[in-house]
Design a protein around this motif. Structure first.
Motif, mmCIF file in Angstrom:
data_model
loop_
_atom_site.group_PDB
_atom_site.id
_atom_site.type_symbol
_atom_site.label_atom_id
_atom_site.label_comp_id
_atom_site.label_asym_id
_atom_site.label_seq_id
_atom_site.Cartn_x
_atom_site.Cartn_y
_atom_site.Cartn_z
ATOM 1 N N SER A 48 0.837 -1.197 0.000
ATOM 2 C CA SER A 48 0.000 0.000 0.000
ATOM 3 C C SER A 48 0.874 1.251 0.000
ATOM 4 N N VAL A 49 0.355 2.281 -0.635
ATOM 5 C CA VAL A 49 1.063 3.556 -0.720
ATOM 6 C C VAL A 49 1.349 4.065 0.693
ATOM 7 N N GLY A 50 2.590 4.484 0.912
ATOM 8 C CA GLY A 50 3.010 4.993 2.218
ATOM 9 C C GLY A 50 3.679 3.950 3.096
ATOM 10 N N ALA A 51 3.581 2.693 2.721
ATOM 11 C CA ALA A 51 4.191 1.618 3.522
ATOM 12 C C ALA A 51 5.694 1.586 3.295
ATOM 13 N N ASP A 52 6.431 1.269 4.344
ATOM 14 C CA ASP A 52 7.875 1.077 4.242
ATOM 15 C C ASP A 52 8.143 -0.404 4.020
ATOM 16 N N VAL A 53 8.988 -0.703 3.041
ATOM 17 C CA VAL A 53 9.293 -2.087 2.683
ATOM 18 C C VAL A 53 10.790 -2.244 2.472
ATOM 19 N N GLU A 54 11.244 -3.483 2.571
ATOM 20 C CA GLU A 54 12.636 -3.788 2.279
ATOM 21 C C GLU A 54 12.711 -4.579 0.988
ATOM 22 N N GLY A 55 13.810 -4.388 0.275
ATOM 23 C CA GLY A 55 14.014 -5.115 -0.964
ATOM 24 C C GLY A 55 15.479 -5.166 -1.315
ATOM 25 N N THR A 56 15.764 -5.770 -2.441
ATOM 26 C CA THR A 56 17.134 -5.948 -2.909
ATOM 27 C C THR A 56 17.313 -5.218 -4.229
ATOM 28 N N VAL A 57 18.367 -4.418 -4.327
ATOM 29 C CA VAL A 57 18.662 -3.707 -5.567
ATOM 30 C C VAL A 57 19.045 -4.738 -6.619
ATOM 31 N N ARG A 58 18.262 -4.770 -7.701
ATOM 32 C CA ARG A 58 18.506 -5.749 -8.767
ATOM 33 C C ARG A 58 19.217 -5.144 -9.961
ATOM 34 N N ASN A 59 18.910 -3.882 -10.259
ATOM 35 C CA ASN A 59 19.495 -3.253 -11.434
ATOM 36 C C ASN A 59 19.594 -1.759 -11.193
ATOM 37 N N ILE A 60 20.641 -1.143 -11.745
ATOM 38 C CA ILE A 60 20.845 0.294 -11.616
ATOM 39 C C ILE A 60 20.951 0.871 -13.017
ATOM 40 N N THR A 61 20.136 1.900 -13.283
ATOM 41 C CA THR A 61 20.145 2.563 -14.588
ATOM 42 C C THR A 61 20.480 4.042 -14.397
ATOM 43 N N ASP A 62 20.555 4.778 -15.488
ATOM 44 C CA ASP A 62 20.816 6.217 -15.406
ATOM 45 C C ASP A 62 19.706 6.953 -14.656
ATOM 46 N N TYR A 63 18.493 6.445 -14.726
ATOM 47 C CA TYR A 63 17.344 7.155 -14.165
ATOM 48 C C TYR A 63 16.850 6.610 -12.827
ATOM 49 N N GLY A 64 17.454 5.532 -12.316
ATOM 50 C CA GLY A 64 17.022 5.019 -11.026
ATOM 51 C C GLY A 64 17.522 3.616 -10.742
ATOM 52 N N ALA A 65 16.959 3.037 -9.704
ATOM 53 C CA ALA A 65 17.342 1.690 -9.290
ATOM 54 C C ALA A 65 16.092 0.827 -9.174
ATOM 55 N N PHE A 66 16.178 -0.391 -9.709
ATOM 56 C CA PHE A 66 15.084 -1.347 -9.593
ATOM 57 C C PHE A 66 15.335 -2.211 -8.365
ATOM 58 N N SER A 107 3.687 4.793 -5.160
ATOM 59 C CA SER A 107 2.496 4.496 -5.969
ATOM 60 C C SER A 107 2.546 3.048 -6.430
ATOM 61 N N VAL A 108 1.352 2.500 -6.674
ATOM 62 C CA VAL A 108 1.210 1.139 -7.173
ATOM 63 C C VAL A 108 0.261 1.190 -8.364
ATOM 64 N N ASP A 109 0.737 0.721 -9.504
ATOM 65 C CA ASP A 109 -0.069 0.660 -10.726
ATOM 66 C C ASP A 109 -0.139 -0.796 -11.163
ATOM 67 N N LYS A 110 -1.159 -1.486 -10.675
ATOM 68 C CA LYS A 110 -1.324 -2.919 -10.934
ATOM 69 C C LYS A 110 -1.442 -3.206 -12.429
ATOM 70 N N ASN A 111 -2.220 -2.402 -13.145
ATOM 71 C CA ASN A 111 -2.468 -2.655 -14.568
ATOM 72 C C ASN A 111 -1.211 -2.557 -15.416
ATOM 73 N N ASN A 112 -0.338 -1.613 -15.089
ATOM 74 C CA ASN A 112 0.905 -1.442 -15.853
ATOM 75 C C ASN A 112 2.099 -2.106 -15.179
ATOM 76 N N ARG A 113 1.820 -2.811 -14.088
ATOM 77 C CA ARG A 113 2.855 -3.534 -13.344
ATOM 78 C C ARG A 113 4.018 -2.626 -12.957
ATOM 79 N N LYS A 114 3.680 -1.511 -12.294
ATOM 80 C CA LYS A 114 4.695 -0.557 -11.864
ATOM 81 C C LYS A 114 4.467 -0.175 -10.407
ATOM 82 N N ILE A 115 5.571 -0.167 -9.668
ATOM 83 C CA ILE A 115 5.562 0.334 -8.302
ATOM 84 C C ILE A 115 6.650 1.399 -8.222
ATOM 85 N N SER A 116 6.260 2.584 -7.761
ATOM 86 C CA SER A 116 7.233 3.658 -7.562
ATOM 87 C C SER A 116 7.650 3.651 -6.098
#
Length: 181
Positions: A48-66, A107-116
């Motif tokens: 949910s938007v606003g939740a704090d989560v932990e994850g692992t950096v998988r890829n780094i690009t010029d515009y951000g980190a996945f 943000s979470v966009d289920k339809n476009n499979r994107k989480i910011s």
């Protein structure tokens, strides 16, 4: 998983779904992930938007980190959501592939499979506090952090910088800023 051999070995039992049959080419395409629940179907329930989560950096690009939040679910930390005050030229200045990090869901966009995701949002915006504690006309001291042709950047506090525009510098010092600062 970047290669099937990381998950399975010869002789392993698997359950697969037939995706297609091409009898002319004598080929059958199978799928393994189709046997599991698609994690994107329930992504809004878990993240949910606003939740704090932990994850692992998988890829780094010029515009951000996945960041992988779980297998099959990655989020993006855009370069603009890394720091409130520090200018980040490339996310590799901050992140390392494989590193575990804490982040906030923006943000979470289920339809476009994107989480910011964001890192700076884990802390209060220091500019808001600065606006409450400083007033125009107040005199303060700071260190010059950078000299540019249009003025000086001055560290006010906690890596917050202000600009002294060249038009606000006395004429006897403005001619060659490098020599005076």
């Amino acid at each position: 998983i970047t290669h099937p051999s990381e998950m399975l070995s010869i002789g392993s039992e698997v359950e697969a779904i037939i995706l297609s049959i091409d009898k002319d080419a004598k080929k059958i395409a199978l799928g393994l992930k189709q046997t599991e629940v698609n994690p994107w179907l329930i992504v809004e329930e878990k993240y949910s938007v606003g939740a704090d989560v932990e994850g692992t950096v998988r890829n780094i690009t010029d515009y951000g980190a996945f960041v992988e939040l779980e297998p099959g679910i990655d989020g993006l930390i855009h370069i603009s959501d890394i720091s409130w005050v520090k200018k980040i030229n490339h996310p590799k200045e901050v992140f390392k592939k494989g590193e575990k990090i804490k982040t906030r869901i923006l943000s979470v966009d289920k339809n476009n499979r994107k989480i910011s995701l964001g890192i700076k949002q884990l802390t209060n915006d220091p500019w808001q506090e600065l606006a409450k504690t400083l007033t125009p006309g107040e005199v303060l001291q700071g260190k010059v952090t950078k000299v540019v042709n249009f003025g000086l950047f001055v560290d006010i506090r906690d890596n917050l910088e202000g600009l002294v525009h060249v038009s606000e510098i006395p004429e006897n010092k403005a001619g060659s800023l490098d020599q005076h600062f």
